[in-house]
Write a protein that holds these residues in place. Structure first.
Motif, PDB file in Angstrom:
ATOM      1  N   GLU A  73       0.836  -1.206   0.000  1.00 51.56           N
ATOM      2  CA  GLU A  73       0.000   0.000   0.000  1.00 51.56           C
ATOM      3  C   GLU A  73       0.871   1.256   0.000  1.00 51.56           C
ATOM      4  O   GLU A  73       0.572   2.238  -0.679  1.00 51.56           O
ATOM      5  N   GLU A  74       1.973   1.217   0.768  1.00 51.51           N
ATOM      6  CA  GLU A  74       2.891   2.355   0.799  1.00 51.51           C
ATOM      7  C   GLU A  74       3.543   2.547  -0.563  1.00 51.51           C
ATOM      8  O   GLU A  74       3.736   3.682  -1.023  1.00 51.51           O
ATOM      9  N   GLN A  82       2.303   1.816  -3.503  1.00 54.17           N
ATOM     10  CA  GLN A  82       1.329   2.422  -4.416  1.00 54.17           C
ATOM     11  C   GLN A  82       1.100   3.897  -4.100  1.00 54.17           C
ATOM     12  O   GLN A  82       0.910   4.715  -5.010  1.00 54.17           O
ATOM     13  N   LYS A  83       1.141   4.242  -2.814  1.00 44.99           N
ATOM     14  CA  LYS A  83       1.028   5.652  -2.419  1.00 44.99           C
ATOM     15  C   LYS A  83       2.207   6.453  -2.975  1.00 44.99           C
ATOM     16  O   LYS A  83       2.046   7.595  -3.419  1.00 44.99           O
ATOM     17  N   SER A  87       1.641   7.037  -6.743  1.00 44.44           N
ATOM     18  CA  SER A  87       0.624   8.079  -6.965  1.00 44.44           C
ATOM     19  C   SER A  87       1.165   9.458  -6.626  1.00 44.44           C
ATOM     20  O   SER A  87       0.896  10.441  -7.332  1.00 44.44           O
ATOM     21  N   ALA A  88       1.944   9.544  -5.543  1.00 48.46           N
ATOM     22  CA  ALA A  88       2.512  10.833  -5.136  1.00 48.46           C
ATOM     23  C   ALA A  88       3.467  11.367  -6.194  1.00 48.46           C
ATOM     24  O   ALA A  88       3.475  12.568  -6.497  1.00 48.46           O
ATOM     25  N   GLN A 130       4.457  17.087   0.526  1.00 51.86           N
ATOM     26  CA  GLN A 130       4.417  15.708   1.000  1.00 51.86           C
ATOM     27  C   GLN A 130       5.839  15.175   1.124  1.00 51.86           C
ATOM     28  O   GLN A 130       6.747  15.647   0.432  1.00 51.86           O
ATOM     29  N   LEU A 171       8.441  11.609   1.345  1.00 50.08           N
ATOM     30  CA  LEU A 171       8.628  10.175   1.103  1.00 50.08           C
ATOM     31  C   LEU A 171      10.047   9.834   1.522  1.00 50.08           C
ATOM     32  O   LEU A 171      10.988  10.539   1.156  1.00 50.08           O
ATOM     33  N   ASP A 183       5.416  11.004   5.358  1.00 50.00           N
ATOM     34  CA  ASP A 183       4.044  10.684   4.945  1.00 50.00           C
ATOM     35  C   ASP A 183       3.993   9.308   4.287  1.00 50.00           C
ATOM     36  O   ASP A 183       3.019   8.574   4.436  1.00 50.00           O
ATOM     37  N   ILE A 184       5.056   8.967   3.558  1.00 55.74           N
ATOM     38  CA  ILE A 184       5.151   7.680   2.882  1.00 55.74           C
ATOM     39  C   ILE A 184       6.522   7.097   3.194  1.00 55.74           C
ATOM     40  O   ILE A 184       7.536   7.803   3.130  1.00 55.74           O
TER      41      ILE A 184
END
Length: 276
Positions: free
Chosen positions: A114-115, A117-118, A121-122, A203, A205, A220-221
């Motif tokens: 899930e991370e 894929q985030k 997208s980011a 954001q 990462l 955030d990620i």
């Protein structure tokens, strides 16, 4: 810090991995914490911790604390390299590549899909991407910037250290993404990046190699890449593979746009740099 236990289970759960990672990277904090405090911090039950303590060969939590307190392990790049070289009867390239396969497998097991894929997208939605990478990670930062620019994603490499980081970071705004490599611990520059994000609205990462990251150090990620145990030579095989996997996934999500950007770059090179 690499700890030696009476025995080490061949298979451990994700919860047990967090416990082990927390103890290894925060020994002083662990020694001052009760079993309930550790459980609350790691979001695991006291029963889980007690069971894992016994699986490590310790009679109880107090015995584990004594073991951690008594161990004094050498640290530093030279010690890590020597530990890696002497972990096998003799170094061979075959053994080394087999070890890298294991690192990739551990990365796959620890990476949250899930991370990932985030993160994809980011990157696809970011107005601009700022990358901070220092020391051994600087090559990964350069690789990521190169790959993203080829896809048409505006990417900027932040200065590696000092107040110059803030000069570059001051350009980051809402809608931007700031990426950093923070494998074993959060650097002072990383603290600047996380501290300024609320005011700027961007954001964050981060690439990590820790199973447990304190709340105040969380981006955030977060993308996990296994680089070896704390006392070993830290490999960049898994992080580099993760960077490439991220870029390929971004390219797929962009679809025709990524193909158009690469085709445009190809034609520019043919027209303006025919001898290259």
């Amino acid at each position: 810090m690499t700890l030696q236990f009476p025995r080490m289970p061949e298979q451990i759960t994700k919860a047990e991995s967090r416990i082990l990672d927390y103890i290894s990277n925060n020994p002083e904090e662990f020694l001052l914490s009760s079993i309930g405090e550790v459980g609350e911090k790691l979001d695991v039950s006291g029963t889980t911790i007690s069971r894992f303590v016994r699986r490590l060969g310790c009679g109880d939590y107090k015995e584990l604390k004594r073991l951690v307190a008594d161990q004094n392990i050498s640290e530093g790049p030279a010690a890590k390299l020597m530990q890696t070289l002497h972990s096998e009867e003799a170094f061979t390239v075959n053994n080394w590549f087999l070890r890298q396969q294991m690192y990739l497998q551990k990365t796959l097991e620890g990476l949250e899909q899930e991370e990932f894929q985030k993160a994809v997208s980011a990157l696809c939605s970011a107005h601009r991407v700022f990358i901070h990478a220092k020391s051994a990670s600087s090559s990964l930062g350069q690789l990521l910037m190169f790959r993203l620019r080829r896809l048409g994603i505006q990417s900027v490499l932040l200065p590696s250290g000092g107040s110059e980081v803030l000069e570059g970071l001051s350009q980051a705004k809402a809608g931007d993404l700031v990426i950093m490599f923070s494998f074993s611990k959060l650097s002072q520059e990383g603290k600047m990046i996380l501290g300024y994000r609320k005011e700027a609205g961007y954001q964050t990462l981060t690439f990590i190699s820790r199973a447990f990251v304190p709340e105040e150090e969380r981006a955030d990620i977060q993308l996990f890449a296994y680089r070896g145990e704390a006392k070993e030579y830290h490999s960049m095989t898994a992080p580099a593979a993760l960077v490439d996997a991220l870029v390929v996934a971004v390219s797929e999500q962009m679809g025709e746009a990524s193909v158009e950007n690469l085709s445009h770059l190809y034609h520019m090179k043919k027209t303006y740099a025919p001898n290259r």
